[in-house]
Enzyme design. Structure first.
Site, PDB file in Angstrom:
ATOM      1  N   CYS A  21       0.821  -1.227   0.000  1.00 23.64           N
ATOM      2  CA  CYS A  21       0.000   0.000   0.000  1.00 23.64           C
ATOM      3  C   CYS A  21       0.850   1.270   0.000  1.00 23.64           C
ATOM      4  CB  CYS A  21      -0.936   0.009   1.199  1.00 23.64           C
ATOM      5  SG  CYS A  21      -1.945  -1.452   1.313  1.00 23.64           S
ATOM      6  N   HIS A  81      -3.536   6.971   3.334  1.00 27.50           N
ATOM      7  CA  HIS A  81      -3.927   5.673   2.766  1.00 27.50           C
ATOM      8  C   HIS A  81      -5.343   5.341   3.234  1.00 27.50           C
ATOM      9  CE1 HIS A  81      -4.016   1.681   1.359  1.00 27.50           C
ATOM     10  NE2 HIS A  81      -3.863   1.110   2.540  1.00 27.50           N
ATOM     11  N   ASN A 133     -10.193  -0.399   0.282  1.00 31.14           N
ATOM     12  CA  ASN A 133      -8.734  -0.297   0.260  1.00 31.14           C
ATOM     13  C   ASN A 133      -8.231  -0.805  -1.103  1.00 31.14           C
ATOM     14  OD1 ASN A 133      -5.982  -0.631   0.646  1.00 31.14           O
ATOM     15  ND2 ASN A 133      -6.169  -1.637   2.632  1.00 31.14           N
TER      16      ASN A 133
HETATM   17  O1  UT7 Z   1      -3.749  -1.606   3.589  1.00 34.23           O
HETATM   18  C1  UT7 Z   1      -2.900  -2.226   4.514  1.00 34.23           C
HETATM   19  C2  UT7 Z   1      -3.261  -1.835   5.827  1.00 34.23           C
HETATM   20  N1  UT7 Z   1      -4.447  -2.544   6.295  1.00 34.23           N
HETATM   21  C3  UT7 Z   1      -5.054  -2.047   7.315  1.00 34.23           C
HETATM   22  O2  UT7 Z   1      -4.672  -1.010   7.769  1.00 34.23           O
HETATM   23  C4  UT7 Z   1      -6.180  -2.814   7.944  1.00 34.23           C
HETATM   24  C5  UT7 Z   1      -6.029  -2.725   9.437  1.00 34.23           C
HETATM   25  N2  UT7 Z   1      -7.043  -3.427  10.205  1.00 34.23           N
HETATM   26  C6  UT7 Z   1      -8.341  -3.042  10.222  1.00 34.23           C
HETATM   27  O3  UT7 Z   1      -8.732  -2.146   9.520  1.00 34.23           O
HETATM   28  C7  UT7 Z   1      -9.265  -3.709  11.214  1.00 34.23           C
HETATM   29  O4  UT7 Z   1      -8.516  -4.488  12.114  1.00 34.23           O
HETATM   30  C8  UT7 Z   1     -10.336  -4.599  10.536  1.00 34.23           C
HETATM   31  C9  UT7 Z   1     -11.359  -3.745   9.823  1.00 34.23           C
HETATM   32  C10 UT7 Z   1      -9.664  -5.558   9.573  1.00 34.23           C
HETATM   33  C11 UT7 Z   1     -11.088  -5.424  11.597  1.00 34.23           C
HETATM   34  O5  UT7 Z   1     -11.628  -4.595  12.600  1.00 34.23           O
HETATM   35  P1  UT7 Z   1     -11.443  -4.981  14.143  1.00 34.23           P
HETATM   36  O6  UT7 Z   1     -12.198  -3.991  14.924  1.00 34.23           O
HETATM   37  O7  UT7 Z   1      -9.981  -5.080  14.387  1.00 34.23           O
HETATM   38  O8  UT7 Z   1     -12.191  -6.358  14.237  1.00 34.23           O
HETATM   39  P2  UT7 Z   1     -11.589  -7.790  14.617  1.00 34.23           P
HETATM   40  O9  UT7 Z   1     -10.710  -8.314  13.537  1.00 34.23           O
HETATM   41  O10 UT7 Z   1     -11.024  -7.761  16.003  1.00 34.23           O
HETATM   42  O11 UT7 Z   1     -12.907  -8.654  14.659  1.00 34.23           O
HETATM   43  C12 UT7 Z   1     -13.922  -8.405  15.641  1.00 34.23           C
HETATM   44  C13 UT7 Z   1     -15.012  -9.424  15.437  1.00 34.23           C
HETATM   45  C14 UT7 Z   1     -14.516 -10.867  15.431  1.00 34.23           C
HETATM   46  O12 UT7 Z   1     -15.493 -11.654  16.111  1.00 34.23           O
HETATM   47  P3  UT7 Z   1     -15.250 -12.105  17.634  1.00 34.23           P
HETATM   48  O13 UT7 Z   1     -13.980 -12.891  17.607  1.00 34.23           O
HETATM   49  O14 UT7 Z   1     -15.140 -10.837  18.418  1.00 34.23           O
HETATM   50  O15 UT7 Z   1     -16.465 -12.926  17.916  1.00 34.23           O
HETATM   51  C15 UT7 Z   1     -14.521 -11.217  13.979  1.00 34.23           C
HETATM   52  O16 UT7 Z   1     -14.701 -12.603  13.763  1.00 34.23           O
HETATM   53  O17 UT7 Z   1     -15.673  -9.234  14.198  1.00 34.23           O
HETATM   54  C16 UT7 Z   1     -15.711 -10.454  13.477  1.00 34.23           C
HETATM   55  N3  UT7 Z   1     -15.637 -10.154  12.053  1.00 34.23           N
HETATM   56  C17 UT7 Z   1     -16.714  -9.867  11.302  1.00 34.23           C
HETATM   57  N4  UT7 Z   1     -18.020  -9.811  11.608  1.00 34.23           N
HETATM   58  C18 UT7 Z   1     -18.876  -9.472  10.640  1.00 34.23           C
HETATM   59  C19 UT7 Z   1     -14.533 -10.052  11.263  1.00 34.23           C
HETATM   60  N5  UT7 Z   1     -14.882  -9.703  10.018  1.00 34.23           N
HETATM   61  C20 UT7 Z   1     -16.234  -9.579  10.022  1.00 34.23           C
HETATM   62  C21 UT7 Z   1     -17.173  -9.237   9.051  1.00 34.23           C
HETATM   63  N6  UT7 Z   1     -18.468  -9.188   9.388  1.00 34.23           N
HETATM   64  N7  UT7 Z   1     -16.807  -8.934   7.780  1.00 34.23           N
END
Ligand code: UT7
Length: 343
Positions: free
Chosen positions: A130, A270, A300
């Site tokens: 990225c 970004h 993204n």
């Molecule tokens: O371009 C390169 C750079 N990339 C980035 O900067 C991305 C950086 N990361 C992020 O933007 C965030 O971490 C995400 C958007 C990917 C995820 O957000 P988060 O608040 O960190 O959520 P998480 O991964 O901790 O997931 C929370 C919950 C999980 O469930 P439990 O374990 O709490 O029961 C996931 O399984 O949300 C669940 N989950 C979803 N639920 C519904 C993960 N993806 C989804 C989804 N829909 N699409």
């Protein structure tokens, strides 16, 4: 710089290069097909509410099978060239930043060179995920400021839909396809790219990667059935690094130019997650009105994200000639970069 841009830019701490390098044209290309959060609700166990709350993304563009990364890069480049009034034969160098090249080799930049008819141009790809477009801008700037080349085309182009696992809800909702481009030239003694900063941390290589398809795990039946040709991301880890690295890189670029965020007309980060962008804005103490955001429309788009955002922000008149613009990016590698431009 509070009182006058001019006074500070003459200061010894200014990083202004000896031969200023200007972005004389920008362009972008987004495929027509829109994939909404409602569409994704039918594909994986997710909701519009989750995607919008956690990422800010509402829809993304998906390229059809017959449109490759080089096609999108070529279309974006042509728009940048049209705006700059640059003909294909005038381009000396094409740098394409991508992690989804048409094929492992030859370079997508060579395919763009052929499609544009830029017969005189040297061409190569860079892979800084990225962060690639800003890495490319820095490389291109070096060639122009040194006088080696007059006209450099920098492209950020991605077809991320081809490496996303459409059954993995934690990643497939985040990414999209598209391309952005910029033409670099010296336009005269004033303004231009004031500074660029780049950084990397290979110790964190395993938190955002596509494991197979290279020399370590060449494509095999096993690698395909294990899903090793898909993008893998430890979202939370990446999130934390993204906020810290982009904040630090933005501050470093401002310090190198002897500027404060109050001097900046527009910040273009970004476009990965609105929460990351808001966290950086808060740490930098910059109001969100100054921050350009288009991730709700495109998701993204990796190396293309900041290139598309720069093109849209410029065309929307978010800054004028002489205004200061701060770009800051972060990606797999890990890599990060920042850039201050006096437009
Ligand atoms: O371009 C390169 C750079 N990339 C980035 O900067 C991305 C950086 N990361 C992020 O933007 C965030 O971490 C995400 C958007 C990917 C995820 O957000 P988060 O608040 O960190 O959520 P998480 O991964 O901790 O997931 C929370 C919950 C999980 O469930 P439990 O374990 O709490 O029961 C996931 O399984 O949300 C669940 N989950 C979803 N639920 C519904 C993960 N993806 C989804 C989804 N829909 N699409």
């Amino acid at each position: 710089m509070h009182k006058s841009n001019k006074a500070q830019l003459r200061s010894p701490r200014s990083q202004r290069p000896p031969r200023p390098v200007h972005i004389v044209g920008t362009g972008s290309y987004l495929p027509d097909r829109v994939l909404t959060n409602a569409d994704l609700e039918k594909m994986v166990d997710t909701t519009d509410e989750w995607i919008v709350t956690r990422s800010g993304i509402r829809e993304r563009r998906i390229a059809p099978d017959y449109i490759c990364t080089s096609d999108m890069g070529t279309a974006a480049a042509q728009r940048a060239m049209d705006q700059a009034g640059v003909h294909a034969e005038e381009i000396d160098l094409i740098i394409c930043a991508t992690l989804t090249p048409d094929m492992p080799f030859p370079a997508t930049a060579c395919l763009i060179q052929q499609k544009l008819g830029a017969k005189r141009a040297a061409a190569f790809d860079i892979e800084a995920a990225c962060s690639g477009f800003l890495y490319g801008l820095e490389i291109g700037q070096q060639f122009v400021t040194s006088g080696t080349y007059e006209t450099v085309l920098v492209v950020g182009a991605e077809k991320l839909s081809t490496i996303v696992d459409w059954q993995d809800r934690s990643t497939c909702v985040l990414f999209g396809d598209g391309a952005g481009a910029a033409i670099l030239r010296n336009r005269g003694p004033d303004h231009g790219i004031l500074t660029t900063c780049m950084g990397a941390d290979g110790a964190q290589a395993d938190i955002l990667l596509m494991p197979a398809g290279g020399a370590r795990y060449p494509a095999s039946r096993e690698s395909v059935s294990a899903g090793m040709h898909y993008l893998k991301m430890a979202g939370k880890e990446v999130y934390k690094h993204a906020v810290t690295a982009m904040h630090t890189a933005a501050k470093e670029a401002l310090q190198k130019c002897n500027l404060t965020v109050a001097d900046i007309k527009c910040v273009i980060p970004h476009q990965a997650n609105i929460r990351i962008i808001e966290a950086i804005a808060e740490r930098l103490e910059v109001p969100m009105e100054k921050v350009y955001v288009n991730l709700h429309r495109y998701g993204n788009v990796s190396a293309a994200s900041v290139a598309i955002a720069l093109d849209e922000a410029a065309r929307e008149g978010r800054f004028q000639r002489g205004d200061l613009v701060l770009l800051v990016v972060f990606g797999s590698g890990l890599t990060w970069a920042s850039c201050v431009i006096q437009w």
